[in-house]
Design a protein around this motif. Structure first.
Motif, PDB file in Angstrom:
ATOM      1  N   ILE A  20       0.839  -1.209   0.000  1.00  0.00           N
ATOM      2  CA  ILE A  20       0.000   0.000   0.000  1.00  0.00           C
ATOM      3  C   ILE A  20       0.871   1.255   0.000  1.00  0.00           C
ATOM      4  O   ILE A  20       0.603   2.214  -0.737  1.00  0.00           O
ATOM      5  N   ALA A  21       1.928   1.238   0.809  1.00  0.00           N
ATOM      6  CA  ALA A  21       2.842   2.386   0.850  1.00  0.00           C
ATOM      7  C   ALA A  21       3.495   2.611  -0.514  1.00  0.00           C
ATOM      8  O   ALA A  21       3.642   3.758  -0.960  1.00  0.00           O
ATOM      9  N   SER A  22       3.867   1.534  -1.191  1.00  0.00           N
ATOM     10  CA  SER A  22       4.503   1.661  -2.515  1.00  0.00           C
ATOM     11  C   SER A  22       3.530   2.276  -3.521  1.00  0.00           C
ATOM     12  O   SER A  22       3.914   3.128  -4.336  1.00  0.00           O
ATOM     13  N   LEU A  23       2.265   1.858  -3.480  1.00  0.00           N
ATOM     14  CA  LEU A  23       1.244   2.461  -4.359  1.00  0.00           C
ATOM     15  C   LEU A  23       1.096   3.954  -4.058  1.00  0.00           C
ATOM     16  O   LEU A  23       0.985   4.783  -4.981  1.00  0.00           O
ATOM     17  N   ASN A  24       1.096   4.295  -2.785  1.00  0.00           N
ATOM     18  CA  ASN A  24       0.987   5.709  -2.411  1.00  0.00           C
ATOM     19  C   ASN A  24       2.190   6.508  -2.894  1.00  0.00           C
ATOM     20  O   ASN A  24       2.051   7.638  -3.383  1.00  0.00           O
ATOM     21  N   HIS A  25       3.383   5.930  -2.764  1.00  0.00           N
ATOM     22  CA  HIS A  25       4.589   6.632  -3.231  1.00  0.00           C
ATOM     23  C   HIS A  25       4.602   6.755  -4.761  1.00  0.00           C
ATOM     24  O   HIS A  25       5.040   7.783  -5.293  1.00  0.00           O
ATOM     25  N   LEU A  26       4.133   5.727  -5.443  1.00  0.00           N
ATOM     26  CA  LEU A  26       4.041   5.808  -6.911  1.00  0.00           C
ATOM     27  C   LEU A  26       3.075   6.918  -7.323  1.00  0.00           C
ATOM     28  O   LEU A  26       3.332   7.652  -8.282  1.00  0.00           O
ATOM     29  N   SER A  27       1.969   7.052  -6.572  1.00  0.00           N
ATOM     30  CA  SER A  27       1.008   8.122  -6.848  1.00  0.00           C
ATOM     31  C   SER A  27       1.661   9.484  -6.646  1.00  0.00           C
ATOM     32  O   SER A  27       1.534  10.385  -7.493  1.00  0.00           O
TER      33      SER A  27
ATOM     34  N   ALA B 187       4.143  10.301  -9.366  1.00  0.00           N
ATOM     35  CA  ALA B 187       3.454  10.631 -10.625  1.00  0.00           C
ATOM     36  C   ALA B 187       2.948  12.075 -10.615  1.00  0.00           C
ATOM     37  O   ALA B 187       2.985  12.756 -11.641  1.00  0.00           O
ATOM     38  N   VAL B 188       2.494  12.555  -9.455  1.00  0.00           N
ATOM     39  CA  VAL B 188       2.067  13.961  -9.344  1.00  0.00           C
ATOM     40  C   VAL B 188       3.240  14.879  -9.630  1.00  0.00           C
ATOM     41  O   VAL B 188       3.097  15.884 -10.346  1.00  0.00           O
ATOM     42  N   MET B 189       4.408  14.553  -9.097  1.00  0.00           N
ATOM     43  CA  MET B 189       5.598  15.391  -9.318  1.00  0.00           C
ATOM     44  C   MET B 189       5.956  15.449 -10.796  1.00  0.00           C
ATOM     45  O   MET B 189       6.528  16.424 -11.271  1.00  0.00           O
ATOM     46  N   GLN B 190       5.588  14.377 -11.526  1.00  0.00           N
ATOM     47  CA  GLN B 190       5.845  14.351 -12.969  1.00  0.00           C
ATOM     48  C   GLN B 190       4.658  14.883 -13.778  1.00  0.00           C
ATOM     49  O   GLN B 190       4.670  14.809 -15.003  1.00  0.00           O
ATOM     50  N   GLU B 191       3.636  15.402 -13.062  1.00  0.00           N
ATOM     51  CA  GLU B 191       2.410  15.939 -13.670  1.00  0.00           C
ATOM     52  C   GLU B 191       1.645  14.885 -14.464  1.00  0.00           C
ATOM     53  O   GLU B 191       0.924  15.193 -15.411  1.00  0.00           O
ATOM     54  N   ASN B 192       1.802  13.627 -14.059  1.00  0.00           N
ATOM     55  CA  ASN B 192       1.069  12.520 -14.675  1.00  0.00           C
ATOM     56  C   ASN B 192      -0.112  12.191 -13.753  1.00  0.00           C
ATOM     57  O   ASN B 192      -0.114  11.199 -13.027  1.00  0.00           O
ATOM     58  N   TYR B 193      -1.128  13.054 -13.799  1.00  0.00           N
ATOM     59  CA  TYR B 193      -2.194  13.002 -12.799  1.00  0.00           C
ATOM     60  C   TYR B 193      -3.100  11.789 -12.960  1.00  0.00           C
ATOM     61  O   TYR B 193      -3.628  11.275 -11.972  1.00  0.00           O
ATOM     62  N   THR B 194      -3.295  11.308 -14.165  1.00  0.00           N
ATOM     63  CA  THR B 194      -4.151  10.131 -14.362  1.00  0.00           C
ATOM     64  C   THR B 194      -3.557   8.915 -13.661  1.00  0.00           C
ATOM     65  O   THR B 194      -4.263   8.167 -12.958  1.00  0.00           O
ATOM     66  N   VAL B 195      -2.258   8.715 -13.834  1.00  0.00           N
ATOM     67  CA  VAL B 195      -1.576   7.602 -13.156  1.00  0.00           C
ATOM     68  C   VAL B 195      -1.614   7.808 -11.648  1.00  0.00           C
ATOM     69  O   VAL B 195      -1.849   6.867 -10.877  1.00  0.00           O
ATOM     70  N   ALA B 196      -1.402   9.046 -11.207  1.00  0.00           N
ATOM     71  CA  ALA B 196      -1.407   9.340  -9.769  1.00  0.00           C
ATOM     72  C   ALA B 196      -2.752   8.986  -9.149  1.00  0.00           C
ATOM     73  O   ALA B 196      -2.821   8.388  -8.069  1.00  0.00           O
ATOM     74  N   ILE B 197      -3.833   9.362  -9.837  1.00  0.00           N
ATOM     75  CA  ILE B 197      -5.179   9.061  -9.323  1.00  0.00           C
ATOM     76  C   ILE B 197      -5.410   7.554  -9.285  1.00  0.00           C
ATOM     77  O   ILE B 197      -5.920   7.010  -8.300  1.00  0.00           O
ATOM     78  N   ASP B 198      -4.992   6.857 -10.341  1.00  0.00           N
ATOM     79  CA  ASP B 198      -5.179   5.404 -10.409  1.00  0.00           C
ATOM     80  C   ASP B 198      -4.445   4.698  -9.263  1.00  0.00           C
ATOM     81  O   ASP B 198      -5.016   3.833  -8.586  1.00  0.00           O
ATOM     82  N   GLN B 199      -3.198   5.081  -9.026  1.00  0.00           N
ATOM     83  CA  GLN B 199      -2.410   4.426  -7.972  1.00  0.00           C
ATOM     84  C   GLN B 199      -2.981   4.731  -6.585  1.00  0.00           C
ATOM     85  O   GLN B 199      -3.021   3.856  -5.708  1.00  0.00           O
ATOM     86  N   SER B 200      -3.428   5.966  -6.364  1.00  0.00           N
ATOM     87  CA  SER B 200      -3.970   6.315  -5.048  1.00  0.00           C
ATOM     88  C   SER B 200      -5.301   5.602  -4.807  1.00  0.00           C
ATOM     89  O   SER B 200      -5.601   5.201  -3.674  1.00  0.00           O
TER      90      SER B 200
END
Length: 613
Positions: A395-402, A405-418
Motif C-alpha cells: 500500500i505504501a509503494s502504491l501511495n509513493h508511486l502516486s 506521478a504527481v511530481m511528474q504531472e502525470n495526474y491520471t496515473v497518480a489518481i489510479d495508484q492512489s
C-alpha cells in the motif's frame, strides 16, 4: 552410560538432601565435569525418568514422611533440570563458537571479515553476549598462536585484537551512551546545521581514549559528516573491527533506551527512528570514504553494517513507510550514499526487508528530484512486497508511486495508484495507508482538475473532504510523517484554490511537524508554498524569508526543486531592487540564524546569483 548418568543424578540428589551441595553452581560444575559431549539426549532421558518417578510417588503415596522426602527430591531434580538447561545453552554456544572459528580458519583471508560480521549480527536468533565475545577472542588468539602449524591463520590475531579493543573501548562508553541527553534540551542526534556542543558525538569523543574513534566522533560533531581526516590511511582490519563493535553497541544501546521510554513513547519511537537512520548514514559515509581510499574490503564491510542496521530497523513496528533516509543528513553525502546503496542492493535476495529499504530509497530519490529512479525503486518495492505478502509495504509503494506521478504531472496515473492504495488499505484495515491514499487522491485530482480547467465548486469541496479525512486519520494514528504529508497536501490544495489564510494554517502545521521529525525535504516544500501564499497576500517580506529558507534547505539536500523558490525570489528581487531585497534579508537575520546558521544566511545571495546565471 545410562547407569552412569542415573548414578550421577542420584549422587547430586543425595548430596543436595544432605546439605553437601549448597548452590546451583556446584550442580552445574558436576554436570560440566561428568556429562560427555554428544550424550546429552541420553542424560536428558535419564533425568526425565527420575522426574516422572517422583511425580508418580507424590500422586499415589499417602505416607507423609515418604511424601516429604519425595518433595525434597523433586526440588533437587528441578535444580538439576534448571542447570541442565543452562549447560545445554552454554555448550550450544561454545559449539557454535568453535564452529565459527573453524569456519574462519578454513576461509580465504579476504572472506574472514564477512564471516565475523555475520557472527556479530544483532539480527541472529542468538546474539553473542560480552562473555561469548570474550570466549571468541580467546579461541581466535589460540588459533593465531598455532599459525605456524596451520598456515593461513595469521590474520585471525587481527580480528581477535580488534574485538578485544572494541570491548575495551565500549567499556569506556557503556555508561555514557545517553548522558548527552541530560546535557541538552534539544532532541537532536548531532546532524544539525551548527557545530555540535553537547550532542552525542562530542560527548562520546570526550569519553574514549582510542585516538581513531575520538577523531571520528569529533569530526561528526564538528562537520556532521565523515571527512578524510577521520580515516587513517590505510585503516587496519584491527581498528575497523574495534570501530564496528563500538558503533554497533552505541546504536543498540540508544535504540534500547529510546524504545523503553514510558513517559513519552511517541518521542521514544521518533528518536529510535532517528538513531537507525543516523547510524546508517554514518556507515554509508564511512563506506564512501573507504572506496575513495581504495580499501574495497572495508567499504564492503561498512555496507554489511548498513544492511544489518536497516534490516533490524525494518523489523520494528514503527518503521516509517512514509519517510526517507535524508532525514538525518544534509548535503552531498546523501547522493553518494544513494548511489552506493543502489548497486549492492540489487544482489540482495527479494525479501520483505529489501522492499521496505527500497521504499526509503525511493522516497529519498524523489526528494532529490530523481523521479525516474524513484519510480524504479517504488515499482521494485511494490513487486517484492506483493511476493512477500507485506500488504502495508504494498500500500505504501502504491501511495509513493502516486505521489511521484504527481511530481511528474502525470495526474491520471497518480489518481489510479492512489485509488488502488485506498481500496487495498480499506480491505486490510491499514488506517495509515488509507490516510495517505486519501491525501494523495485529493491532491492529484485537484491538480488534474486545474489542468483541465474544471472550476466546479462541488468537485473541489469533495476533494478537500478527501484531504481533511486523510489529515484526521493520520492525527488519530499519531504517525508524524503522514501528518506532515497530509497537512502539506491540504495546504498546497488550499493555495491552488485561493484559500490563502487556511493555507497558512495547514502549511504552518506541516512545517512544524516536518521540523520535529527532521524531514528537510518537506520543510523545503512547505516553505515554497508559504512563499507563494505570502506573495498572494502581498506580504512580500515574509515571501522573501520563507522562499529563501525553502531555496537553501532544498539545495542543501541536493534537490532540484530549490530552483522553484529561487525563481520566486528572483522575480521579487527584480521588482524591488537588489538593495531593498538585501535589506529584507538583513532585517530578518535573527530569524534565519537558528534555522540555517551564519554560513547558510551568508550563502543566500550567492545561491540566488547561481540560479540567475
Amino acid at each position: 552410560m545410562r547407569d552412569r548418568y542415573l548414578d550421577l543424578i542420584d549422587r547430586i540428589v543425595a548430596a543436595t538432601l544432605k546439605g553437601e551441595i549448597r548452590s546451583k553452581e556446584q550442580v552445574y560444575q558436576m554436570l560440566q565435569a561428568e556429562v560427555s559431549s554428544g550424550t546429552g539426549e541420553l542424560f536428558e532421558r535419564c533425568l526425565q525418568e527420575q522426574v516422572d518417578e517422583v511425580q508418580g510417588i507424590l500422586k499415589t503415596e499417602r505416607d507423609e514422611l515418604k511424601q516429604a522426602k519425595a518433595t525434597r527430591k523433586q526440588r533437587a531434580l528441578k535444580t538439576i533440570q534448571g542447570e541442565w538447561e543452562r549447560w545445554q545453552k552454554e555448550n550450544q554456544a561454545n559449539s557454535a563458537l568453535s564452529s565459527m572459528v573453524q569456519a574462519l580458519i578454513a576461509a580465504e583471508p579476504t572472506d574472514r571479515l564477512d564471516i565475523l560480521l555475520h557472527a556479530i549480527d544483532p539480527n541472529q536468533p542468538r546474539t553473542l553476549s560480552r562473555e561469548q565475545l570474550q570466549q571468541l577472542i580467546a579461541l581466535l588468539e589460540a588459533a593465531d598462536r598455532s599459525a605456524a602449524a596451520e598456515p593461513g591463520t595469521a590474520n585471525l590475531g587481527e580480528l581477535a585484537a580488534g574485538l578485544k579493543q572494541g570491548l575495551a573501548t565500549w567499556l569506556e562508553l557503556e555508561t555514557q551512551v545517553v548522558s548527552w541527553i541530560y546535557d541538552q534540551s534539544q532532541r537532536s542526534l548531532g546532524f544539525g546545521n551548527q557545530i555540535e556542543q553537547t550532542g552525542p558525538w562530542s560527548s562520546w569523543a570526550k569519553a574514549v581514549s582510542c585516538p581513531g574513534l575520538k577523531q571520528l566522533f569529533e569530526d561528526l560533531a564538528r562537520h556532521q559528516t565523515v571527512t578524510a581526516a577521520s580515516i587513517p590511511t590505510p585503516m587496519s582490519v584491527r581498528d575497523w573491527v574495534e570501530m564496528a563493535i563500538v558503533l554497533q553497541r552505541l546504536q543498540l544501546g540508544l535504540v534500547t533506551w529510546f524504545d523503553k521510554q514510558p513517559y513519552d513513547p511517541a518521542a521514544g519511537k521518533r528518536l529510535s527512528i532517528a538513531t537507525f537512520l543516523t547510524f546508517s548514514v554514518v556507515w554509508s559515509q564511512l563506506s564512501y570514504r573507504f572506496l575513495e581510499l581504495s580499501q574495497s574490503n572495508l567499504a564492503n564491510a561498512c555496507f554489511q553494517m548498513i544492511l544489518q542496521a536497516l534490516y533490524q530497523f525494518t523489523q520494528q513496528g514503527y518503521f516509517p513507510l512514509y519517510g526517507g533516509l535524508f532525514a538525518a543528513l544534509s548535503g552531498e553525502p546523501l547522493r553518494a550514499m544513494l548511489e552506493y546503496l543502489d548497486q549492492p542492493l540489487r544482489q540482495v535476495p527479494n525479501t520483505q526487508s529489501k522492499a521496505r529499504i527500497l521504499t526509503l530509497l525511493g522516497y529519498s530519490q524523489r526528494a532529490l528530484g530523481q523521479y525516474s529512479l524513484a519510480l524504479e525503486f517504488h515499482q521494485q518495492a511494490l513487486e517484492i512486497a506483493r511476493e512477500s505478502g507485506d500488504r502495508r509495504c504494498e500500500i505504501a509503494s502504491l501511495n509513493h508511486l502516486s505521489r511521484t506521478a504527481v511530481m511528474q504531472e502525470n495526474y491520471t496515473v497518480a489518481i489510479d495508484q492512489s485509488q488502488r492504495a485506498l481500496i487495498l488499505a480499506r480491505q486490510v484495515g491499514d488506517r495509515l495507508g488509507e490516510a495517505n491514499a486519501l491525501a494523495n487522491l485529493g491532491y492529484s485530482e485537484v491538480f488534474q482538475a486545474q489542468q483541465n480547467n474544471q472550476l466546479d465548486p462541488d468537485l473541489y469541496g469533495r476533494l478537500l473532504d478527501y484531504l481533511q479525512q486523510g489529515m484526521k486519520l493520520s492525527e488519530q494514528m499519531g504517525d508524524r510523517p503522514s501528518q506532515a504529508l497530509c497537512a502539506h497536501s491540504l495546504g498546497v490544495v488550499q493555495v491552488v484554490l485561493g484559500q490563502h489564510q487556511e493555507a497558512l494554517t495547514s502549511l504552518g502545521q506541516g512545517l512544524q511537524i516536518a521540523q520535529a521529525i527532521g524531514d528537510v525535504f518537506l520543510q523545503g516544500l512547505n516553505y515554497i508554498y508559504l512563499a507563494e501564499t505570502y506573495r498572494s497576500l502581498e506580504n512580500i517580506e515574509m515571501a522573501i524569508v520563507t522562499g529563501s529558507l525553502g531555496m537553501y534547505l532544498l539545495h542543501q539536500i541536493g534537490s532540484e526543486q530549490w530552483r522553484q523558490p529561487a525563481g520566486i525570489l528572483s522575480i521579487l528581487q527584480g521588482q524591488m531592487g537588489t538593495e531593498q531585497f538585501q535589506a529584507v534579508l538583513d532585517k530578518y537575520r535573527a530569524q534565519f540564524l537558528p534555522l540555517i546558521g551564519v554560513d547558510g544566511y551568508d550563502y543566500l545571495p550567492v545561491l540566488l546569483q547561481e540560479y540567475q546565471r
